[in-house]
Motif scaffolding. Structure first.
Motif: not given
Length: 285
Positions: A129-143
């Motif tokens: 949950r972002g600061p505005e209450g929006t839901v967003r994905p965690l985008l992560l480089d796992l290489d």
């Protein structure tokens, strides 16, 4: 991702409404008709139950994610194929709903065991949950050639459920991976056919957890702290044991693995939080 810390922390949004988090159970406090030792017992037990009640909603969200994950992995196995990362998109409606419904939850998802998925070596299906209450994905480089976070298997939120087969509370730590906030992570193992395949988990900002439990701890007549299985202090009214510090001496993992009961270690009283993997540590009266 994780680094243990003391009490200083970044400021941010206001904590969730305390009354909704704490519920309506009986307040902890001495029983005026009992002696001093009995009063301490009753107070500690009541506080332990209130801590459990505070976190059970979060663990219920973790359990729902675990059930959804097990179902989709079972479906892939029944189709005679390994699961792939795209299959985990089916978790998103449930994760979004839990983030909206649970005031304490700042992030939630499933973290796959390395090698589970057929198309990628590792994966976090994680939403926050972002600061505005929006839901967003965690985008992560796992290489592993580019990312310091490619091996998450040594972090407590992953390692404790894998090692014990039980749910766990990890932290507090600075969550460099998701939010740069001081956080706790509540997690539970996911199994498929008796094989460990990853963890379902949820993050709770430490400032929100403290807003919920410190007023309850302050009702005890003695300094108190909540400690996880690794001995890490999750919240404290004891100036000698700040949040994020380590409690040395007692085997907290053994206390949590034993049948629920008050334990004693030297001058300390150890009260498990009624099924939640935290221990309330207070001095003996």
């Amino acid at each position: 991702m994780a680094r243990s810390t003391g009490l200083a922390r970044p400021t941010g949004a206001a904590a969730p409404d305390r009354a909704r988090i704490l519920g309506t159970g009986t307040e902890a406090g001495p029983d005026s008709g009992a002696g001093a030792d009995s009063s301490a017992d009753v107070g500690a037990d009541a506080v332990a139950r209130r801590v459990r009640d505070t976190l059970e909603g979060v663990f219920a969200a973790v359990a729902a994610t675990r059930a959804d994950t097990a179902a989709l992995l079972t479906a892939a196995a029944a189709a005679g194929r390994p699961p792939v990362s795209a299959d985990l998109a089916a978790l998103r409606p449930g994760l979004h709903g839990r983030l909206a419904a649970q005031d304490l939850v700042s992030g939630a998802g499933f973290v796959a065991a390395p090698g589970l998925l057929g198309d990628v070596p590792a994966w976090l299906e994680w939403w926050q949950r972002g600061p505005e209450g929006t839901v967003r994905p965690l985008l992560l480089d796992l290489d592993p050639e580019h990312s310091a976070y490619s091996d998450y298997t040594h972090w407590d939120w992953y390692a404790l459920p894998r090692e014990t087969g039980q749910r766990a509370v990890a932290g507090p730590y600075v969550d460099y991976l998701c939010s740069d906030e001081y956080s706790l992570t509540l997690s539970a193992p996911v199994h498929l056919g008796g094989r460990f395949v990853g963890v379902a988990a949820a993050d709770v900002y430490l400032r929100h957890f403290e807003a919920a439990v410190l007023p309850v701890l302050q009702q005890l007549p003695v300094p108190a702290r909540l400690v996880n299985a690794r001995g890490r202090v999750a919240a404290s009214t004891d100036p000698g044991h700040l949040g994020g510090s380590l409690t040395k001496g007692p085997d907290l993992a053994a206390v949590l693995a034993a049948p629920p009961a008050v334990h004693r270690h030297g001058t300390l009283r150890l009260t498990p939080c009624a099924g939640t993997p935290l221990v309330l540590v207070t001095p003996e009266p």
